[in-house]
Design an enzyme around this catalytic site. Structure first.
Site, PDB file in Angstrom:
ATOM      1  N   GLU A   1       0.810  -1.221   0.000  1.00  0.00           N
ATOM      2  CA  GLU A   1       0.000   0.000   0.000  1.00  0.00           C
ATOM      3  C   GLU A   1       0.840   1.267   0.000  1.00  0.00           C
ATOM      4  OE1 GLU A   1      -0.932  -2.713   1.634  1.00  0.00           O
ATOM      5  OE2 GLU A   1      -2.890  -3.092   0.742  1.00  0.00           O
TER       6      GLU A   1
ATOM      7  N   HIS B   1     -12.018  -5.228   8.094  1.00  0.00           N
ATOM      8  CA  HIS B   1     -12.410  -5.073   6.694  1.00  0.00           C
ATOM      9  C   HIS B   1     -13.791  -4.433   6.574  1.00  0.00           C
ATOM     10  CE1 HIS B   1      -9.131  -7.932   6.206  1.00  0.00           C
ATOM     11  NE2 HIS B   1      -9.159  -7.747   4.911  1.00  0.00           N
TER      12      HIS B   1
END
Lengths: 417, 339, 325
Positions: free
Chosen positions: C60, C129
């Site tokens: 990321e 999530h």
């Protein structure tokens, strides 16, 4: 001088301000009512002790404070009262400082000084900012506005309706829209207390109801003869109630276990009959002020005493201690013409008597000449008693004695005593 | 320094005379500006913190001279040198350190964020390792646009243990990006020796293999050697052959920052490295190469005068207007977050 | 007009901008060959080629860092962070670099980056999530923050974000991907910083975002039919810039404010709106403001547990009725 939270009875430690009838800056006369307040026991008014200007309100409506707390300040009449001192805080003149980075100032805020506008409605509930703004803009008295919101809260639309002169959206009793049909009306403080007491009494005492029919002919006859005189002499209407009160005080002397209270697994028999009289407060609640040592009072004294205490309670001008110490309670629904009422015992007492309507009835009268049918004024006296304290026979014997006294007593003599 | 010597590849040619003089001048400019920055600290004219690269000038100078004008550099909070070697003005650098309107960012960035976009100096990054992926992104942009520009990214030894280092190296290798990663290994992170907290002896070079790259170690105090490696790696990047990872061994003369006297370093180590100060050693080499002392002295006089002039100009510059604090959050110039 | 899913609108919006501007590039994990883990980016690789639509490693920091470096040097990258929860692993690049670069350099650098990310709960994915993290971004000066609730808004706001010269965090809502809506067939470009009034009422103003918007609308229907309460519903859409003009106007109109937020309680965007209202239109407020949020909890996974903590239509109606008037 400071206006203090008064001691409204020996057992009262605090009180809640319901509403201020005067605003800061108002001129007040001596004995003019400044505010209304409420304690657990009662509501009352507080008058101004001196004439002058109400310069500061220290405790706003809605707040609960201890006895002795300063509620407001009155400057005596001769003291010069300037606008500056009336405005109160020195902060009032403090200019606002510019902030960086500049953010837009609230466009709808009051300008120039800390605002002194009313912040509470007549029930002591805070006014919403939007309502405060409308009250300011239209120079309204918020205590005159009827709220249609929860707990009678004044909403913006209520003020707009008030300004438009329209009927309020709802009655003074608040309405909450809910899924269920109908309106939900929250309990007042007094209602909550009544509810709590009634539930406790029913849960505590096994109630038994017994009733007797009583012929009130002797009472009616004496009352008819002396009513006008009594009214002239005492300024009080002579009702049936003091007759019953007079009789039961004497009957209780023979049945002391009904003039009593339960303490643990013992029964305390009271020497005095402190007679509690149930008084309805215009359908907004029920209280039972006490006539101390009622067994020592003459019929006349009972009549004037019951009248006096009823009036005081209904106007809110009584000491909270007047609600304490009852040993037996007399309840009267008779003025509405009821036939029978099953009353709930006023704890920690053990019995309560209900007097219902007195009606002319065709009655069989037995005599040596044989039975005959006569018209007689008949009423029902019903007593709820605590079956822990006494049994049915005892109660029934008491009722029989009471009935006999009412029917056979020389009431004309009693009235002259 | 055996690895450093070994890093001089066979094809590396020695720089010509003009390049060598430029390398010397560039190192000298960095050295004198940083020394001036130190003096200005002492006079309390520079606030905050500052991380000097005294002793490490050869790495910035070697790459700076070797780079094309439109290439990009990314450096760290120890970035005065890398910004100056791209051509940023001394006034702009000193002014920024002093919090003056004439600063490169008019006082809004400070010592740790020197940037001169017009010179391709795309920022000094004060979060260790953060700029490695960003440099990869600039290289990706050059690759996408087909401009043959290269991004050079300078970082300290400490950055080799942070995740962003590895993410950037991998992405650059996978995408064959035109970027040269230059680790300035001055043996200490802040206070802790890098060797004490790293699994391999050469924190950058020993990791190169993990990304399919050559292990390159260079003597970071030898500007000729750095220049040669720069030329080689820049050419590789420009040719589309992908990234390089260079580990330049060097040593800082002072502590980590203004607040650090550097007392944790053993005296013999400091003394040994001081003898290898890149400026006197290079001056000595230039004299050996028959460049006249007077010519070097003239360069030195000129640089000194330019640093003095820049100092004066920066001192005379006013502080930035307060309104400036409320500008340039957004591209419209302002900072409004609402209507 | 044609009917599209929210999911299809994502690819449509990206394609619209990539077709228009060669400087728009797109990178992220599984976005190219696989078409996105939420199947939001299918067809883009085939249409625009591997140079412009690039799969990345699970890195990321590299994804966002590369986008930042590319934006600084003339491109307009769209970076995908698969789940918004993962912003935490590249938060340095987002909050320290991307957001502050223009300011620190006094405008030398422009940062036209869009980070798209799948945000929010409802998929039983558990605490790592499922978060609604738009408030993380809202707190950082220099980031623009958008969260669309309809397919048309996905396209229009994504186009506006790509064309914006500043960094934009674009929060797509996972539980809305399957929802449908009508979308014009030609180019669609909306405007950042504009809230949308979806329903006009007279009693209370509901401010909602993303997946809470359809719930607010459903709650408004029930408030009207079951309780006689007439609600305005505002889709906030853009947290930064924040359309306070529309919000304050609509709050003033009803005098009552309710924010409906999926985020955990503390420092939610609704708190900022309540604070602004309390300061600037205090004297237009006709009662207490109400914030309906997820409690201050990590999100649980099991169906009934997740449903129990998120603001549901039932809970919205109940809480409003309980505080109303």
């Amino acid at each position: 001088m400071n206006i203090l939270m008064p001691q409204l009875g020996e057992t009262v430690s605090e009180g809640t301000i319901i509403t201020w009838l005067k605003s800061e800056g108002d001129t007040v006369l001596a004995d003019e009512i400044l505010l209304e307040l409420e304690t657990d026991k009662a509501a009352t008014e507080v008058p101004a002790p001196i004439a002058g200007v109400l310069t500061r309100i220290l405790v706003p409506a809605g707040q609960t404070v201890a006895v002795g707390t300063a509620l407001a300040v009155i400057e005596p009449a001769r003291a010069p009262v300037t606008a500056a001192t009336a405005a109160g805080s020195p902060l009032a003149e403090t200019p606002t400082t510019a902030s960086w980075p500049p953010e837009s100032a609230p466009a709808d805020a009051p300008r120039g000084r800390w605002n002194r506008e009313p912040k509470f409605d007549r029930a002591g509930q805070p006014l919403s900012p939007a309502v405060r703004r409308l009250v300011r803009e239209h120079a309204l008295d918020p205590t005159a506005i009827v709220g249609g919101g929860r707990n009678g809260r004044i909403r913006r639309r209520d003020v707009l309706a008030h300004v438009a002169g329209a009927a309020p959206a709802a009655k003074a009793l608040a309405v909450l829209p809910t899924g269920a049909a109908g309106r939900l009306v929250p309990f007042s403080r007094l209602r909550k207390r009544i509810a709590e007491h009634m539930v406790r009494s029913k849960a505590t005492s096994p109630h038994v109801l017994q009733a007797v029919e009583v012929d009130f002919s002797a009472v009616v006859s004496a009352r008819a003869k002396y009513k006008a005189v009594f009214q002239d002499r005492h300024g009080v209407t002579l009702t049936f109630l003091p007759f019953v009160a007079h009789a039961l005080c004497r009957a209780l002397a023979e049945y002391p276990a009904l003039n009593a209270s339960i303490e643990g697994e013992a029964l305390r028999l009271h020497d005095d009959v402190n007679l509690a009289v149930a008084v309805d407060l215009n359908f907004e609640g029920l209280v039972a002020p006490v006539l101390p040592r009622a067994h020592t009072l003459t019929l006349t004294a009972l009549a004037t005493g019951i009248h006096g205490i009823t009036q005081r309670v209904r106007s809110g001008k009584f000491s909270a201690d007047e609600l304490k110490g009852g040993t037996y309670t007399l309840s009267n629904s008779g003025s509405f013409g009821t036939f029978l009422t099953a009353p709930i015992i006023n704890q920690p007492q053990v019995a309560i008597l209900s007097m219902d309507g007195i009606h002319k009835r065709a009655t069989v009268v037995e005599s040596d000449a044989g039975d005959s049918i006569t018209i007689r004024p008949i009423g029902v006296l019903a007593q709820s008693f605590d079956h822990r304290a006494v049994d049915g026979a005892y109660s029934a014997a008491y009722l029989r004695t009471l009935k006999g006294m009412i029917e056979a007593r020389d009431w004309e003599a009693a009235l002259q005593a | 320094m055996s690895q450093a010597q070994a890093s001089r590849a066979a094809g590396d040619s020695n720089p010509d005379r003009a390049t060598r003089l430029k390398l010397y001048r560039t190192m000298l400019e960095v050295r004198l500006v940083e020394k001036r920055a130190y003096d200005l600290f002492m006079q309390n004219l520079i606030k905050g913190t500052s991380h000097l690269a005294l002793g490490q000038e050869a790495i910035a100078a070697g790459f700076g001279v070797a780079m094309r004008r439109d290439d990009y550099t990314f450096c760290t909070y120890r970035g005065h040198a890398h910004t100056l070697v791209r051509g940023a003005s001394m006034v702009g650098v000193l002014g920024e350190l002093m919090g003056r309107e004439c600063g490169l960012m008019a006082g809004k960035g400070g010592s740790m964020h020197l940037t001169s976009a017009e010179h391709g100096a795309l920022g000094s990054y004060a979060i260790v390792g953060a700029h490695l992926p960003i440099a990869a992104g600039a290289a990706w942009s050059a690759q996408y646009r087909g401009t043959e520009q290269v991004a050079v990214c300078f970082f300290g030894d400490g950055a080799t243990n942070i995740g962003a280092f590895h993410e950037a190296l991998n992405l650059a290798a996978v995408w064959k990006l035109p970027v040269v990663f230059v680790c300035e290994n001055n043996l200490y992170m802040e206070y802790t020796p890098i060797g004490a907290v790293t699994a391999v002896p050469h924190p950058a070079a020993d990791r190169a293999a993990a990304y399919g790259l050559d292990s390159i170690i260079v003597d970071g105090n030898d500007v000729d050697a750095v220049y040669a490696v720069a030329m080689r790696t820049l050419a590789r990047a420009r040719a589309g052959e992908g990234p390089s990872l260079v580990e330049a061994k060097t040593y800082r003369h002072s502590g980590h920052s203004r607040a650090d006297p550097g007392k944790y370093r053993p005296t013999p180590e400091v003394e040994a490295w001081m003898k290898r100060d890149p400026l006197p050693t290079y001056r000595h080499r230039l004299l050996e190469l028959a460049i006249p002392d007077a010519e070097l002295a003239a360069i030195e006089g000129d640089v000194r005068a330019r640093v003095d002039a820049a100092t004066e100009a920066a001192r005379k510059s006013p502080p930035p207007p307060v309104e400036l604090a409320f500008t340039q959050v957004w591209a419209d110039g302002g900072f409004a977050w609402r209507n | 007009m044609e009917e599209l899913t929210y999911r299809e609108a994502v690819a449509r919006g990206i394609a619209q901008e990539m077709a228009r501007d060669q400087s728009v590039v797109f990178l992220g994990e599984d976005i190219a060959s696989a078409g996105g883990v939420f199947k939001t980016t299918g067809g883009l690789l085939e249409r625009f080629g591997p140079k412009r639509v690039r799969d990345t490693p699970i890195s990321e920091q590299a994804i966002v860092g590369a986008a930042v470096g590319a934006a600084m040097t003339g491109l307009r990258p769209i970076a995908e962070i698969m789940f918004s929860d993962f912003l935490a692993v590249c938060w340095d690049i987002v909050a320290n670099e991307m957001a502050k670069m223009r300011y620190m350099t006094n405008g030398q650098v422009t940062m036209p980056v869009v980070i798209r990310t799948a945000n929010g709960a409802g998929s039983r994915f558990g605490a790592q999530h499922s978060q609604s993290v738009e408030n993380w971004a809202m707190m950082v000066p220099g980031l623009k923050v958008v969260a669309p609730s309809t397919p048309a808004d996905v396209i229009g706001l994504l186009a506006a974000a790509v064309r914006d010269p500043d960094p934009v965090l674009f929060f797509e809502h996972k539980s809305l991907y399957g929802t449908k809506g009508l979308v014009p067939e030609d180019t669609l470009v909306d405007q950042l910083g504009k809230a949308k009034v979806l329903r006009q009422g007279s009693d209370v103003t509901l401010a909602a975002l993303a997946a809470m918007v359809p719930r607010a609308l459903a709650a408004a229907e029930r408030l009207a039919s079951e309780h006689g309460v007439s609600a305005t519903v505002v889709d906030v859409r853009s947290l930064v810039p924040l359309d306070t003009a529309t919000l304050l106007r609509e709050i003033q109109h009803t005098g009552r404010l309710v924010t409906i937020e999926e985020n955990p309680r503390l420092c939610g965007w609704g708190a900022e709106i309540v604070s602004i209202a309390a300061h600037e239109i205090f004297y237009s407020l006709d009662g207490p403001a109400l914030r309906i949020t997820t409690p201050h909890l990590p999100l649980p996974s099991a169906d009934n547990l997740e449903d129990a903590v998120l603001p549901t239509v039932d809970r919205i109606v109940k809480e409003i009725v309980e505080t109303f008037d």
